[in-house]
Design a protein around this motif. Structure first.
Motif, PDB file in Angstrom:
ATOM      1  N   GLY A  88       0.778  -1.230   0.000  1.00 36.88           N
ATOM      2  CA  GLY A  88       0.000   0.000   0.000  1.00 36.88           C
ATOM      3  C   GLY A  88       0.811   1.282   0.000  1.00 36.88           C
ATOM      4  O   GLY A  88       1.912   1.343   0.559  1.00 36.88           O
ATOM      5  N   ARG A  89       0.232   2.292  -0.601  1.00 40.39           N
ATOM      6  CA  ARG A  89       0.904   3.590  -0.728  1.00 40.39           C
ATOM      7  C   ARG A  89       0.494   4.552   0.394  1.00 40.39           C
ATOM      8  O   ARG A  89      -0.446   4.291   1.133  1.00 40.39           O
ATOM      9  CB  ARG A  89       0.596   4.189  -2.114  1.00 40.39           C
ATOM     10  CG  ARG A  89       1.350   3.460  -3.187  1.00 40.39           C
ATOM     11  CD  ARG A  89       0.808   3.578  -4.584  1.00 40.39           C
ATOM     12  NE  ARG A  89       1.531   2.637  -5.436  1.00 40.39           N
ATOM     13  CZ  ARG A  89       1.279   1.320  -5.489  1.00 40.39           C
ATOM     14  NH1 ARG A  89       0.292   0.812  -4.795  1.00 40.39           N
ATOM     15  NH2 ARG A  89       2.002   0.529  -6.250  1.00 40.39           N
TER      16      ARG A  89
ATOM     17  N   TYR B 247      -1.152   9.400  -2.614  1.00 42.00           N
ATOM     18  CA  TYR B 247      -2.525   9.541  -3.127  1.00 42.00           C
ATOM     19  C   TYR B 247      -2.801  11.000  -3.520  1.00 42.00           C
ATOM     20  O   TYR B 247      -3.387  11.263  -4.560  1.00 42.00           O
ATOM     21  CB  TYR B 247      -3.538   9.087  -2.063  1.00 42.00           C
ATOM     22  CG  TYR B 247      -3.983   7.649  -2.195  1.00 42.00           C
ATOM     23  CD1 TYR B 247      -3.073   6.609  -2.063  1.00 42.00           C
ATOM     24  CD2 TYR B 247      -5.305   7.321  -2.439  1.00 42.00           C
ATOM     25  CE1 TYR B 247      -3.483   5.281  -2.170  1.00 42.00           C
ATOM     26  CE2 TYR B 247      -5.733   5.997  -2.553  1.00 42.00           C
ATOM     27  CZ  TYR B 247      -4.813   4.987  -2.419  1.00 42.00           C
ATOM     28  OH  TYR B 247      -5.216   3.680  -2.527  1.00 42.00           O
TER      29      TYR B 247
ATOM     30  N   GLY C 139     -10.352  -0.498  -3.853  1.00 42.68           N
ATOM     31  CA  GLY C 139      -9.128  -1.296  -3.958  1.00 42.68           C
ATOM     32  C   GLY C 139      -7.983  -0.613  -3.227  1.00 42.68           C
ATOM     33  O   GLY C 139      -6.858  -0.594  -3.713  1.00 42.68           O
ATOM     34  N   ASP C 140      -8.263  -0.046  -2.067  1.00 42.40           N
ATOM     35  CA  ASP C 140      -7.223   0.675  -1.306  1.00 42.40           C
ATOM     36  C   ASP C 140      -6.243  -0.273  -0.624  1.00 42.40           C
ATOM     37  O   ASP C 140      -5.155   0.149  -0.220  1.00 42.40           O
ATOM     38  CB  ASP C 140      -7.859   1.585  -0.245  1.00 42.40           C
ATOM     39  CG  ASP C 140      -8.109   2.997  -0.757  1.00 42.40           C
ATOM     40  OD1 ASP C 140      -7.754   3.271  -1.925  1.00 42.40           O
ATOM     41  OD2 ASP C 140      -8.659   3.816   0.001  1.00 42.40           O
ATOM     42  N   GLY C 141      -6.649  -1.537  -0.439  1.00 41.29           N
ATOM     43  CA  GLY C 141      -5.745  -2.493   0.194  1.00 41.29           C
ATOM     44  C   GLY C 141      -5.189  -1.941   1.492  1.00 41.29           C
ATOM     45  O   GLY C 141      -5.901  -1.301   2.280  1.00 41.29           O
TER      46      GLY C 141
ATOM     47  N   ASP D 213     -12.649  -3.034  -0.390  1.00 39.63           N
ATOM     48  CA  ASP D 213     -11.658  -3.959  -0.940  1.00 39.63           C
ATOM     49  C   ASP D 213     -12.022  -5.351  -0.434  1.00 39.63           C
ATOM     50  O   ASP D 213     -12.379  -5.495   0.740  1.00 39.63           O
ATOM     51  CB  ASP D 213     -10.255  -3.547  -0.427  1.00 39.63           C
ATOM     52  CG  ASP D 213      -9.122  -4.220  -1.196  1.00 39.63           C
ATOM     53  OD1 ASP D 213      -9.122  -5.461  -1.278  1.00 39.63           O
ATOM     54  OD2 ASP D 213      -8.236  -3.500  -1.689  1.00 39.63           O
ATOM     55  N   PRO D 214     -11.938  -6.374  -1.286  1.00 41.89           N
ATOM     56  CA  PRO D 214     -12.227  -7.728  -0.771  1.00 41.89           C
ATOM     57  C   PRO D 214     -11.269  -8.129   0.341  1.00 41.89           C
ATOM     58  O   PRO D 214     -11.604  -8.962   1.185  1.00 41.89           O
ATOM     59  CB  PRO D 214     -12.055  -8.632  -2.010  1.00 41.89           C
ATOM     60  CG  PRO D 214     -11.497  -7.789  -3.088  1.00 41.89           C
ATOM     61  CD  PRO D 214     -11.666  -6.357  -2.726  1.00 41.89           C
TER      62      PRO D 214
ATOM     63  N   ALA E  25     -15.598  -3.838  -6.422  1.00 44.15           N
ATOM     64  CA  ALA E  25     -15.964  -2.683  -7.229  1.00 44.15           C
ATOM     65  C   ALA E  25     -17.169  -2.972  -8.119  1.00 44.15           C
ATOM     66  O   ALA E  25     -17.975  -2.081  -8.394  1.00 44.15           O
ATOM     67  CB  ALA E  25     -14.764  -2.282  -8.098  1.00 44.15           C
ATOM     68  N   GLN E  26     -17.319  -4.218  -8.552  1.00 42.22           N
ATOM     69  CA  GLN E  26     -18.363  -4.546  -9.519  1.00 42.22           C
ATOM     70  C   GLN E  26     -19.747  -4.606  -8.891  1.00 42.22           C
ATOM     71  O   GLN E  26     -20.755  -4.646  -9.614  1.00 42.22           O
ATOM     72  CB  GLN E  26     -18.043  -5.891 -10.196  1.00 42.22           C
ATOM     73  CG  GLN E  26     -16.814  -5.865 -11.091  1.00 42.22           C
ATOM     74  CD  GLN E  26     -15.495  -6.050 -10.333  1.00 42.22           C
ATOM     75  OE1 GLN E  26     -15.442  -6.016  -9.100  1.00 42.22           O
ATOM     76  NE2 GLN E  26     -14.416  -6.229 -11.079  1.00 42.22           N
TER      77      GLN E  26
ATOM     78  N   SER F 258      -6.546   3.505  -7.115  1.00 44.63           N
ATOM     79  CA  SER F 258      -5.089   3.562  -7.275  1.00 44.63           C
ATOM     80  C   SER F 258      -4.554   2.152  -7.475  1.00 44.63           C
ATOM     81  O   SER F 258      -4.804   1.266  -6.645  1.00 44.63           O
ATOM     82  CB  SER F 258      -4.460   4.170  -6.018  1.00 44.63           C
ATOM     83  OG  SER F 258      -3.094   3.782  -5.910  1.00 44.63           O
ATOM     84  N   HIS F 259      -3.866   1.936  -8.578  1.00 46.35           N
ATOM     85  CA  HIS F 259      -3.183   0.664  -8.822  1.00 46.35           C
ATOM     86  C   HIS F 259      -4.113  -0.535  -8.709  1.00 46.35           C
ATOM     87  O   HIS F 259      -3.799  -1.533  -8.080  1.00 46.35           O
ATOM     88  CB  HIS F 259      -1.964   0.531  -7.888  1.00 46.35           C
ATOM     89  CG  HIS F 259      -0.928   1.577  -8.182  1.00 46.35           C
ATOM     90  ND1 HIS F 259      -1.026   2.858  -7.705  1.00 46.35           N
ATOM     91  CD2 HIS F 259       0.181   1.525  -8.944  1.00 46.35           C
ATOM     92  CE1 HIS F 259       0.003   3.566  -8.139  1.00 46.35           C
ATOM     93  NE2 HIS F 259       0.754   2.785  -8.908  1.00 46.35           N
ATOM     94  N   PHE F 260      -5.308  -0.380  -9.263  1.00 51.68           N
ATOM     95  CA  PHE F 260      -6.224  -1.517  -9.354  1.00 51.68           C
ATOM     96  C   PHE F 260      -6.824  -1.533 -10.770  1.00 51.68           C
ATOM     97  O   PHE F 260      -6.320  -2.252 -11.634  1.00 51.68           O
ATOM     98  CB  PHE F 260      -7.279  -1.447  -8.224  1.00 51.68           C
ATOM     99  CG  PHE F 260      -8.473  -2.319  -8.474  1.00 51.68           C
ATOM    100  CD1 PHE F 260      -8.319  -3.642  -8.891  1.00 51.68           C
ATOM    101  CD2 PHE F 260      -9.766  -1.823  -8.314  1.00 51.68           C
ATOM    102  CE1 PHE F 260      -9.422  -4.450  -9.144  1.00 51.68           C
ATOM    103  CE2 PHE F 260     -10.871  -2.632  -8.551  1.00 51.68           C
ATOM    104  CZ  PHE F 260     -10.695  -3.939  -8.981  1.00 51.68           C
TER     105      PHE F 260
ATOM    106  N   TYR G 262      -4.382  -3.868 -13.549  1.00 48.45           N
ATOM    107  CA  TYR G 262      -4.502  -5.340 -13.614  1.00 48.45           C
ATOM    108  C   TYR G 262      -5.346  -5.727 -14.831  1.00 48.45           C
ATOM    109  O   TYR G 262      -6.351  -6.427 -14.730  1.00 48.45           O
ATOM    110  CB  TYR G 262      -5.080  -5.885 -12.307  1.00 48.45           C
ATOM    111  CG  TYR G 262      -4.091  -5.738 -11.177  1.00 48.45           C
ATOM    112  CD1 TYR G 262      -3.059  -6.650 -11.024  1.00 48.45           C
ATOM    113  CD2 TYR G 262      -4.138  -4.661 -10.309  1.00 48.45           C
ATOM    114  CE1 TYR G 262      -2.105  -6.498 -10.024  1.00 48.45           C
ATOM    115  CE2 TYR G 262      -3.197  -4.497  -9.303  1.00 48.45           C
ATOM    116  CZ  TYR G 262      -2.187  -5.423  -9.178  1.00 48.45           C
ATOM    117  OH  TYR G 262      -1.247  -5.270  -8.201  1.00 48.45           O
TER     118      TYR G 262
END
Ligand SMILES: C[S@@+](CC[C@H](N)C(=O)[O-])C[C@H]1O[C@@H](n2cnc3c(N)ncnc32)[C@H](O)[C@@H]1O
Length: 383
Positions: A12-13, A18, A37-39, A58-59, A130-131, A146-148, A152
């Motif tokens: 994570g960032r 951000y 998707g922040d993880g 996020d899952p 997200a879906q 970010s980065h999702f 991917y």
């Protein structure tokens, strides 16, 4: 939800990253922000500490802090080995070395872990995808990925991107994505198809260079703004305006902007001004609004808005009319009071300003047109 922690690489960032990736200023940071998707990123933790309002989905958040912490420890060596094996894929300026990168990532993830369990209880970290987002329409002012999404591209097919973006635009009027690259550094294969589809739907689209680059070439953020009126609706509005069929209650600020934009795009600024002078007066008369020294057509305001619209258009040369309107309504020009950043009320609402053009007395205009432009506009006199 089919989620398996041993297939995830939690990494994570920081909050500062951000802010730079998404070009976040006080206006954005003051709103309700969804991080998709922040993880284990530190953004939501720090935003909360600063008094901001945010939720991350996020899952990964089906897991406990201890599970996530353990997984970070497991993947850390592999992630850093990948970075060291591909040093040339990164720009080592803001972050000077892989060692510094690792220290910063671990520090950001420690901030996340310290906030996580409490934040989960407060509903700030929500397990979900997200879906199919577990949020009401318009629950947020801005969504970030970010980065999702886009990154991917191989693992998440285009159809899943479509679903995710539709969901994110259901819960927030604007979505920002960073980076526009996929793993490996090529432009994301989903970018062009998504831009074409979203543009056709009337979304506002802006690719903005930002003050952040780590993945080489990854220095651009995409803004996607929910459509306000589609192309047909704008044309129908313009037709109603031309036929003087717009009742007073539909002559809103948004309608003014849509009709102004339509004229500007069709005729260019000088001709649009000449047409609007006569058409606004005719429209007002039909709607029961008098045009005299104190009411109805206002020359300074009409010219202010046309110049502001022209500046907006120049900043978004690729936008469709519907896309430009969507972006406009997410800008400071969405406020009917925008002219008061340039004029005192005494000057703006004077009879002189209504009858003819007055220069601003507070701040220069958004698009201080070239003298040639001003000459082309002519010195219109109202009433
Ligand atoms: C590379 S991490 C990025 C973390 C963080 N956004 C950052 O930039 O530091 C990607 C994240 O996307 C999450 N993710 C994967 N599938 C997702 C989905 N369908 N909906 C939301 N998030 C998802 C993963 O669990 C992971 O935490």
């Amino acid at each position: 939800m089919t989620f398996s922690l041993d297939r995830v690489v939690p990494w994570g960032r920081s909050y500062e990253e951000y802010v730079r990736m998404f070009d976040l200023g006080p206006a954005e940071l003051g709103g309700r922000i969804l991080g998709c998707g922040d993880g284990p990123a530190a953004f939501q933790a720090e935003l909360h500490r600063r008094g901001g309002r945010g939720v991350a989905v996020d899952p990964l958040y089906a897991c406990s802090a201890a599970e996530i912490e353990q997984r970070i420890a497991e993947v850390r060596g592999e992630v850093m080995a990948q970075v060291r094996a591909n040093l040339a894929d990164f720009v080592w300026t803001t972050i000077a070395s892989p060692e510094q990168l690792e220290r910063r990532r671990l520090a950001a993830m420690a901030v996340f872990l310290a906030d996580y369990e409490g934040g989960r209880r407060q509903g700030r970290y929500v397990a979900g995808e997200a879906q199919a987002l577990p949020f009401a329409a318009d629950a947020f002012d801005l969504a970030l990925s970010s980065h999702f999404l886009l990154l991917y591209a191989e693992a998440v097919p285009l159809a899943q991107h479509r679903l995710a973006i539709a969901e994110l635009l259901r819960v927030a009027p604007e979505l920002r994505l960073f980076p526009l690259l996929e793993l490996g550094g090529a432009p994301s294969r989903h970018l062009e198809p998504l831009l074409a589809e979203l543009g056709a739907q009337g979304c506002g689209l802006e690719q903005r260079r930002v003050a952040y680059e780590l993945q080489r070439g990854g220095d651009t953020m995409l803004r996607i703004v929910r459509p306000v009126l589609d192309h047909e609706a704008i044309a129908a509005l313009a037709a109603d305006f031309l036929a003087q069929r717009l009742p007073r209650e539909r002559w809103t600020h948004q309608t003014h902007l849509a009709v102004g934009l339509w004229h500007l795009r069709r005729h260019g600024r000088p001709e649009a001004l000449a047409l609007l002078r006569s058409r606004i007066r005719a429209h007002n008369a039909a709607a029961g609004i008098g045009n005299d020294a104190d009411n109805g057509y206002h020359e300074t305001l009409t010219r202010f808005w046309l110049r502001a619209l022209a500046a907006h258009e120049a900043a978004h040369p690729q936008a469709t009319t519907a896309g430009s309107l969507a972006l406009l309504l997410r800008s400071p020009l969405a406020s009917v009071d925008a002219p008061l950043r340039h004029y005192t009320p005494e000057r703006l609402y004077s009879r002189e300003a209504r009858a003819g053009w007055l220069e601003p007395d507070l701040a220069p205009l958004p698009s201080q047109g070239a003298p040639r432009d001003r000459a082309e506009e002519g010195q219109g006199r109202a009433v």
